[in-house]
Design a protein around this motif. Structure first.
Motif, PDB file in Angstrom:
ATOM      1  N   ILE A  90       0.855  -1.177   0.000  1.00 42.03           N
ATOM      2  CA  ILE A  90       0.000   0.000   0.000  1.00 42.03           C
ATOM      3  C   ILE A  90       0.895   1.232   0.000  1.00 42.03           C
ATOM      4  O   ILE A  90       1.860   1.311   0.752  1.00 42.03           O
ATOM      5  N   ASP A  91       0.577   2.202  -0.846  1.00 47.08           N
ATOM      6  CA  ASP A  91       1.367   3.422  -0.915  1.00 47.08           C
ATOM      7  C   ASP A  91       1.201   4.210   0.382  1.00 47.08           C
ATOM      8  O   ASP A  91       0.108   4.692   0.688  1.00 47.08           O
ATOM      9  N   LEU A  92       2.268   4.340   1.141  1.00 47.73           N
ATOM     10  CA  LEU A  92       2.192   5.022   2.424  1.00 47.73           C
ATOM     11  C   LEU A  92       1.823   6.492   2.263  1.00 47.73           C
ATOM     12  O   LEU A  92       1.295   7.111   3.200  1.00 47.73           O
ATOM     13  N   THR A  93       2.061   7.073   1.090  1.00 48.47           N
ATOM     14  CA  THR A  93       1.786   8.498   0.907  1.00 48.47           C
ATOM     15  C   THR A  93       0.300   8.820   1.013  1.00 48.47           C
ATOM     16  O   THR A  93      -0.066   9.981   1.198  1.00 48.47           O
ATOM     17  N   VAL A  94      -0.581   7.805   0.913  1.00 45.59           N
ATOM     18  CA  VAL A  94      -2.015   8.078   1.097  1.00 45.59           C
ATOM     19  C   VAL A  94      -2.318   8.358   2.569  1.00 45.59           C
ATOM     20  O   VAL A  94      -3.386   8.884   2.898  1.00 45.59           O
ATOM     21  N   ARG A  95      -1.373   8.024   3.464  1.00 44.02           N
ATOM     22  CA  ARG A  95      -1.564   8.264   4.892  1.00 44.02           C
ATOM     23  C   ARG A  95      -0.795   9.478   5.381  1.00 44.02           C
ATOM     24  O   ARG A  95      -0.819   9.782   6.574  1.00 44.02           O
ATOM     25  N   VAL A 127      -2.959   6.784  11.354  1.00 44.40           N
ATOM     26  CA  VAL A 127      -4.112   6.015  11.833  1.00 44.40           C
ATOM     27  C   VAL A 127      -5.381   6.356  11.069  1.00 44.40           C
ATOM     28  O   VAL A 127      -6.100   5.475  10.574  1.00 44.40           O
ATOM     29  N   ALA A 128      -5.674   7.646  10.936  1.00 44.76           N
ATOM     30  CA  ALA A 128      -6.961   8.071  10.364  1.00 44.76           C
ATOM     31  C   ALA A 128      -6.865   8.562   8.930  1.00 44.76           C
ATOM     32  O   ALA A 128      -7.883   8.655   8.246  1.00 44.76           O
ATOM     33  N   GLY A 129      -5.654   8.881   8.463  1.00 42.43           N
ATOM     34  CA  GLY A 129      -5.515   9.429   7.123  1.00 42.43           C
ATOM     35  C   GLY A 129      -5.736  10.933   7.121  1.00 42.43           C
ATOM     36  O   GLY A 129      -6.535  11.454   7.902  1.00 42.43           O
ATOM     37  N   PRO A 130      -5.038  11.688   6.261  1.00 41.32           N
ATOM     38  CA  PRO A 130      -5.168  13.143   6.217  1.00 41.32           C
ATOM     39  C   PRO A 130      -6.342  13.582   5.354  1.00 41.32           C
ATOM     40  O   PRO A 130      -6.891  12.799   4.573  1.00 41.32           O
ATOM     41  N   ALA A 131      -6.704  14.855   5.476  1.00 39.19           N
ATOM     42  CA  ALA A 131      -7.769  15.403   4.637  1.00 39.19           C
ATOM     43  C   ALA A 131      -7.347  15.401   3.172  1.00 39.19           C
ATOM     44  O   ALA A 131      -8.142  15.085   2.281  1.00 39.19           O
ATOM     45  N   ARG A 132      -6.104  15.760   2.925  1.00 39.05           N
ATOM     46  CA  ARG A 132      -5.543  15.702   1.564  1.00 39.05           C
ATOM     47  C   ARG A 132      -4.178  15.047   1.682  1.00 39.05           C
ATOM     48  O   ARG A 132      -3.317  15.512   2.418  1.00 39.05           O
ATOM     49  N   SER A 133      -3.993  13.976   0.949  1.00 35.84           N
ATOM     50  CA  SER A 133      -2.785  13.174   1.124  1.00 35.84           C
ATOM     51  C   SER A 133      -1.681  13.590   0.160  1.00 35.84           C
ATOM     52  O   SER A 133      -1.918  14.252  -0.859  1.00 35.84           O
ATOM     53  N   LEU A 134      -0.480  13.150   0.511  1.00 40.88           N
ATOM     54  CA  LEU A 134       0.675  13.384  -0.348  1.00 40.88           C
ATOM     55  C   LEU A 134       0.516  12.684  -1.692  1.00 40.88           C
ATOM     56  O   LEU A 134       1.022  13.150  -2.721  1.00 40.88           O
ATOM     57  N   ALA A 135      -0.217  11.576  -1.704  1.00 40.57           N
ATOM     58  CA  ALA A 135      -0.443  10.840  -2.952  1.00 40.57           C
ATOM     59  C   ALA A 135      -1.253  11.663  -3.944  1.00 40.57           C
ATOM     60  O   ALA A 135      -1.170  11.431  -5.160  1.00 40.57           O
TER      61      ALA A 135
END
Length: 662
Positions: free
Chosen positions: A43-48, A239-247
């Motif tokens: 899983i691409d960590l940048t989505v977190r 844990v929850a993920g950002p509003a806008r991700s680096l991905a």
């Protein structure tokens, strides 16, 4: 000792590629929970991670190790195979040493399967004091030590983390092993104070923190997170993920395309904003406690803090630092039958409309043009910029007090030289060149004590000028006035019909050797030459030659006619560095030191395995360097080009086989 440790560390990275490749850990084979676990592998960590991360870099360890192995085998098949063999022995020996210390983590056998992430995030205001331990209050000395801790490159509000991505079972086992080691050290008594730790409460996963340093180790599924403080903002995001991700970031999509072994991103604009915020906060902290620790010290600290903020704000406005967005780059390697090409692509994204000073800095001055002659120097650095435009912008931003101080200094310069500062700057066309060669210097100690030879850089500088006659007149006038004021510090000599100005303690002595601690300068056709006598007189000889500029530096200019930045490392540089190493016997000394290295706490056979394999790797590395130097392309370059909305950087180097092979 430090050099040995660095070398061991570098070669240890290579040894990982020599380990047998292992597949995923099977649940039950080691007793660790992996099957069916919520692994983040794949899983691409940048989505977190949030899109406004200050720094993000990803390294595919397995891919990098493959590239290292392919490179040594490309240079020489036989040497490469032996290096792999010795690397296996070294890796086995180091593994034994670590395990003999009681550290049995399964991750040691699977480093080549990991992915590394370097992350710098802003801590939320409410999180910046996070990580303090509740179990035990800190002593006054420990509090002072924490306050005195350097804020670091990223500022006090940032959290720096290294994330290792692996299998969940391996990650859990690693933290278990670390915890057991910490407990063992703490139970040892007085010497274990630095290892006192606390298990912090986190929403998911687990986290340990060292009490004195504040360093943290966390585990979340298959992620191991090493941080310089409790990473509250990072943990929330994971844990929850950002509003806008680096991905979702456009820059990330570009640099990660194709899955390079390594890429990075830096948020330049955000770092500028954070720096200004940090300087402002420092003033606010001082104002909150006036006259602390006493009125005198407070006044000095308050004045310095205000001056630091003012200086930074001027630079920010002058160059529009907040108009620069991301600096990004990625590594690409291509292996062919006869050539291996190594490329680092970099890019700085910025607003299309930049302040005049930034435009002048990135794409100002005269296009590069070397004088006639052959330029095969070991190293060259070339930069062109709008010097007069930057000067004008700086003057316009000075406040009345600063302007008055500057005008007083400028008046003194004119009185001493006969020229106003702006008149001197107008003589220059904005193109700057630095040439460098290396030679080994024999030190005469006056005794029988042998001193190793030391590398001595021989340098020369060229500054582009627009009008030779006006420049020659100005240089002559300044030299004459300086000579009158300094009693022999400046003199003139003639070389092949050109006037050469000498500067230095012995410059006025007609019998002095011009190469002994004396700088020289000469006005050529379109450049001022400055540097050591040998280099300046070489420039004059080249000036007498007919034809165009040639050599590796000239070829780099011809290949990048509109570049505003060029760095050139020729094959001569590699040969000179290798020659210096051979002359001072660096490798031989390191090998002897390794063979005599004593480790009384280790198993003798293991010590022998490590030292012998490492010593052999050093010898093989020197031979491999010799082979690679022979295969190196005539020039390796870094070039910079200003484009609309971005500044592009490109680093290129190649290894080339002859048709007959190495």
């Amino acid at each position: 000792m430090r050099r040995r440790l660095l070398l061991v560390g570098a070669l240890f990275l290579f040894t990982l590629s020599a380990c047998p490749k292992r597949g995923p850990v099977e649940s039950g084979s080691t007793g660790m929970e992996t099957a069916g676990a919520s692994s983040v592998r794949g899983i691409d960590l940048t989505v977190r991670l949030p899109a406004d991360s200050l720094v993000y870099s990803r390294l595919e360890v397995g891919e990098l190790l493959k590239l290292l192995e392919r490179t040594v085998l490309f240079v020489d098949e036989d040497l490469g195979q032996e290096m792999v063999l010795q690397a296996k022995k070294l890796h086995q020996g180091l593994q034994r040493m670590v395990r003999n210390r009681g550290f049995q983590a399964g991750l040691l056998d699977h480093w080549q399967d990991t992915r590394l992430h370097f992350v710098v995030l802003r801590q939320e205001e409410s999180d910046q004091a996070g990580g303090e331990l509740k179990a035990k209050s800190l002593s006054k000395g420990e509090v002072l030590m924490r306050k005195a801790r350097p804020r670091g490159l990223w500022g006090e509000g940032a959290c720096v983390s290294l994330i290792i991505e692996t299998e969940p079972g391996l990650a859990k086992d690693f933290v278990d092993q670390i915890r057991a080691l910490l407990v063992k050290e703490v139970e040892a008594g007085e010497s274990g104070k630095d290892f006192v730790f606390k298990e912090l409460e986190v929403e998911k996963g687990r986290m340990l923190q060292l009490e004195r340093s504040g360093l943290c180790l966390g585990q979340l599924d298959g992620l191991l997170v090493f941080s310089d403080k409790q990473p509250k903002s990072l943990w929330k995001s994971l844990v929850a993920g950002p509003a806008r991700s680096l991905a979702d970031d456009e820059t990330h999509g570009r640099v990660s395309q194709g899955g390079p072994a390594w890429y990075f991103m830096l948020e330049l604009g955000g770092m500028a904003v954070d720096k200004e915020r940090s300087l402002t906060r420092q003033i606010q902290k001082l104002d909150a406690k006036p006259d602390q620790p006493n009125p005198g010290i407070w006044k000095i600290e308050r004045s310095m803090a205000e001056e630091n903020l003012k200086s930074f704000q001027m630079v920010k406005q002058l160059f529009g630092l907040d108009k620069f967005h991301k600096l990004s780059g990625r590594m690409l390697v291509d292996f062919g039958e006869s050539a291996a090409r190594f490329v680092l692509q970099g890019q700085v994204d910025h607003d299309r409309a930049l302040p005049p000073a930034s435009r002048a800095l990135l794409d100002g001055g005269r296009l590069f043009q070397l004088p006639a002659g052959k330029y095969d120097h070991a190293f060259g650095f070339m930069w062109r910029f709008g010097l007069m435009e930057i000067y004008t912008e700086v003057i316009e931003r000075l406040d009345p007090v600063e302007l008055s101080q500057y005008q007083a200094g400028a008046a003194m310069v004119k009185a001493q030289t006969g020229y106003a500062v702006e008149d001197l700057l107008r003589l220059l066309s904005g193109d700057f060149y630095l040439m460098l060669d290396l030679e080994m210097l024999e030190l005469n100690t006056g005794s029988e004590i042998k001193v190793p030879q030391v590398p001595n850089p021989v340098f020369g500088v060229l500054l582009g000028v627009g009008d030779r006659d006006k420049t020659l007149e100005a240089v002559g006038t300044i030299a004459e006035r300086t000579a009158a004021m300094t009693a022999g510090f400046v003199s003139r000599r003639e070389f092949l019909g050109d006037e050469v100005f000498l500067f230095g303690h012995q410059a006025g002595n007609p019998d002095a050797d011009p190469q002994a601690n004396i700088m020289s300068a000469c006005v050529l056709d379109q450049h001022i030459a400055f540097g050591e006598w040998a280099m300046v007189t070489d420039f004059i000889r080249k000036r007498k030659a007919s034809g165009q500029a040639s050599g590796v530096l000239a070829q780099a200019v011809a290949s990048n006619p509109k570049a505003s930045l060029l760095m050139v490392a020729s094959q001569n540089l590699s040969e000179q560095i290798r020659g210096m190493s051979k002359k001072d016997g660096t490798t031989e000394r390191l090998v002897e030191e390794l063979k005599s290295l004593e480790m009384p706490d280790e198993d003798p056979q293991t010590v022998a395995m490590v030292t012998e394999s490492l010593a052999r790797l050093l010898e093989l590395s020197e031979e491999l360097q010799k082979r690679s130097t022979q295969m190196q392309a005539p020039v390796g370059t870094l070039s910079g080009h200003a484009r609309e909305g971005r500044y592009e950087l490109l680093v290129v180097n190649e290894l080339m086989r002859s048709q007959a092979g190495p």
